[in-house]
Design an enzyme around this catalytic site. Sequence first.
Site, PDB file in Angstrom:
ATOM      1  N   ARG A  35       0.814  -1.217   0.000  1.00 39.01           N
ATOM      2  CA  ARG A  35       0.000   0.000   0.000  1.00 39.01           C
ATOM      3  C   ARG A  35       0.847   1.267   0.000  1.00 39.01           C
ATOM      4  O   ARG A  35       0.336   2.370  -0.197  1.00 39.01           O
ATOM      5  CB  ARG A  35      -0.921   0.021   1.223  1.00 39.01           C
ATOM      6  N   GLY A 111      -4.720   8.912   4.502  1.00 35.01           N
ATOM      7  CA  GLY A 111      -5.635   9.847   3.858  1.00 35.01           C
ATOM      8  C   GLY A 111      -5.008  11.223   3.775  1.00 35.01           C
ATOM      9  O   GLY A 111      -3.790  11.370   3.891  1.00 35.01           O
ATOM     10  N   GLU A 500       4.719   0.440 -15.800  1.00 36.53           N
ATOM     11  CA  GLU A 500       4.696   0.578 -14.342  1.00 36.53           C
ATOM     12  C   GLU A 500       5.728  -0.278 -13.627  1.00 36.53           C
ATOM     13  O   GLU A 500       6.205   0.122 -12.574  1.00 36.53           O
ATOM     14  CB  GLU A 500       3.291   0.367 -13.766  1.00 36.53           C
TER      15      GLU A 500
HETATM   16  O1  M6R Z   1      -7.984  -0.951  -6.790  1.00 39.80           O
HETATM   17  P1  M6R Z   1      -8.366  -0.444  -8.135  1.00 39.80           P
HETATM   18  O2  M6R Z   1      -8.724  -1.539  -9.078  1.00 39.80           O
HETATM   19  O3  M6R Z   1      -9.441   0.606  -8.078  1.00 39.80           O
HETATM   20  O4  M6R Z   1      -7.069   0.280  -8.704  1.00 39.80           O
HETATM   21  C1  M6R Z   1      -7.113   0.991  -9.904  1.00 39.80           C
HETATM   22  C2  M6R Z   1      -5.719   1.318 -10.400  1.00 39.80           C
HETATM   23  O5  M6R Z   1      -5.063   2.137  -9.483  1.00 39.80           O
HETATM   24  C3  M6R Z   1      -4.896   0.044 -10.625  1.00 39.80           C
HETATM   25  O6  M6R Z   1      -5.515  -0.815 -11.530  1.00 39.80           O
HETATM   26  C4  M6R Z   1      -3.494   0.407 -11.161  1.00 39.80           C
HETATM   27  O7  M6R Z   1      -3.604   0.963 -12.430  1.00 39.80           O
HETATM   28  C5  M6R Z   1      -2.584  -0.817 -11.162  1.00 39.80           C
HETATM   29  N1  M6R Z   1      -1.332  -0.477 -10.580  1.00 39.80           N
HETATM   30  C6  M6R Z   1      -2.300  -1.322 -12.523  1.00 39.80           C
HETATM   31  O8  M6R Z   1      -1.492  -2.446 -12.523  1.00 39.80           O
END
Ligand code: M6R
Length: 624
Positions: A35, A111, A500
């Site tokens: 995280r 947050g 990424e």
């Molecule tokens: O938890 P979420 O599916 O909402 O996250 C969305 C994006 O932040 C997430 O898919 C991000 O693009 C990943 N790191 C891609 O591998």
Amino acid sequence: MCGIVGYAGPIGGGAKEHSRPIEVVLEGLTRLEYRGYDSAGVAVLDGEGAHVVKRAGKIVNLKEALESEAVSESAVAIGHTRWATHGGPTNENAHPHIGGKQGKLALVHNGIIENFAHLKELLLAEGYEFHSQTDSEVAAHLVARAYDATGNLTTAMREVVSMLEGAFTLLAIHHDEPGTIVAARRNSPLVVGLGEGENFLGSDVAAFINYTSRAMEIGQDNIVTLTADSVDVIDFDGNPVTDSKRYEVEWDATAAQKGGYDSFMAKEIMEQSQAVADTLLGRSEDGKLQLDEMRIDEAVLRRIDKIVVVACGTAANAGEVVKYAIEHWCRIPVEVELAHEFRYRDPVVNEKTLVVAISQSGETMDTLMAVRHAQEQGAKVVAICNTRGSTIPRESDAALYLHVGPEIAVASTKAYLGQITACYLLGLYLAQVRGNLFPDEIAQKMHELQQIPGKIQQVLDGMDQVRDLARRMVDTQSVLFLGRHVGYPTAMEGALKLKEIAYIHAEGFAAGELKHGPIALVDEGQPVFVVVPSPRGRHSLHSKVVSNIQEVRARGALTLVIAEEGDNEVNQFADEVIRIPQTPVLFAPLLSIIPLQVFACELATAKGLDVDQPRNLAKSVTVE
Ligand code: M6R
């Protein structure tokens, strides 16, 4: 963004229990490191006040510091792993923060406190000292100050949350309440783990899965007072909350371990056959599709005249894939929009719109804000989500869970396949409810979907060729990805994976767009992945993509072609052909993305990069 952990055990637990709070919190932080990994810290209570140990960098730095720093016996401990927002990734800005003039309180925060500057001025005027540039230290001082006035940590927390604007999960411990942790949440995640003679808090269940699988959801604007043997919840107005949902976590600690793989990403890629099988499990009975978590009236679903998918990153690419299928099956227009763009224009959304919010974590702030905005306009929202008890499914009108197990690597892989599969189920369910497809057509598509896990396994079993290719291309500076129809979002997702985790410039294009500009990028040796559609389906599309391969090849491109078994037409134009099993066109994205995931993972590994924790990123983006 940021992971938080809390542990409450018995007061004066004795020698054996002495080290448990820190051990539990460190273990939880390690599991939540995905995280955020800019810094990490822990706090306990000792004879004088709050004792904090924190270090910039990954948790390993904190562990080293704890080896040389004695920590006293304490019934409670809190911890934090940070993704920096306000203030750089330094020791000072690491959490926990000490609050108050006597240093009796420690606090962690996930947050952003938007009005912190104003509050900081007030506190400075009252003589409070600040040691960091964070917004969070303000909350630490405010809770300590309120405690001095009220003598009760829960009351102090309640006073403070009414002063804060923005998103927060806060955990606080105070010297004068040695067995208690008080936590509050607004727009950031928090879940309770229920143990025997001990209790836990975490940003998600991974924080305590090693110790208990019994969890309790904490709702929006709730405050929890936690001790070793009690969990009391109130709302921000002080009213008792008695309906917090308790549930059993479906997976165990081994699911959140690497299990012999070099990285979580490598492991999660290899789990994809099972992941899709699990997403499909138990959805159809007697040939009829059942979605148990759908709580939207069928009459409402029949009235829907537009679907808007809101999501970010990989989840948005999943939305782009399924648009083709849902429009084809249900004859409803489907728009896919990045949640942060949707929220800040003036979208045409009303009670006849079905909004589909796709989010692995269920906590992405941009997507959450889009959900709320859509609901304000009267739209119904279905969440497609992997994380039970997270905010987006809780606030949506219906939820469809992926059941793919915990996804730890920052780069999403198995959740992507789960998201696409769950959206196919939603599309077929809508087609069933609205009568767009006959029952035997739905049964046929379900049958085809049931074949996909086996085909995924076939692709995974043949990936040595792609691994070898990735290792040969370790010095590559730029890669292009092309596709048409459902191959287009696959190309975009392939490019996102490479960017990424391997930090390589990568672009995904609609192959038809090539001649309108992007082909200028192609020169001698430029690697271009091309996702080729089945020659058995829309034949013209196949031949068009084959033409596109020839166009880039004529300009010197290295052509890396993903094509169906038996499609020999591509051979003459490809420098490398990667085969996937034959499958219906609309389901092919569940197979064609796999070589691109493996390519990115292997190339990043070959470059010696941290595949699971790429620079500047965090797994769930809980700030706008
Ligand atoms: O938890 P979420 O599916 O909402 O996250 C969305 C994006 O932040 C997430 O898919 C991000 O693009 C990943 N790191 C891609 O591998």
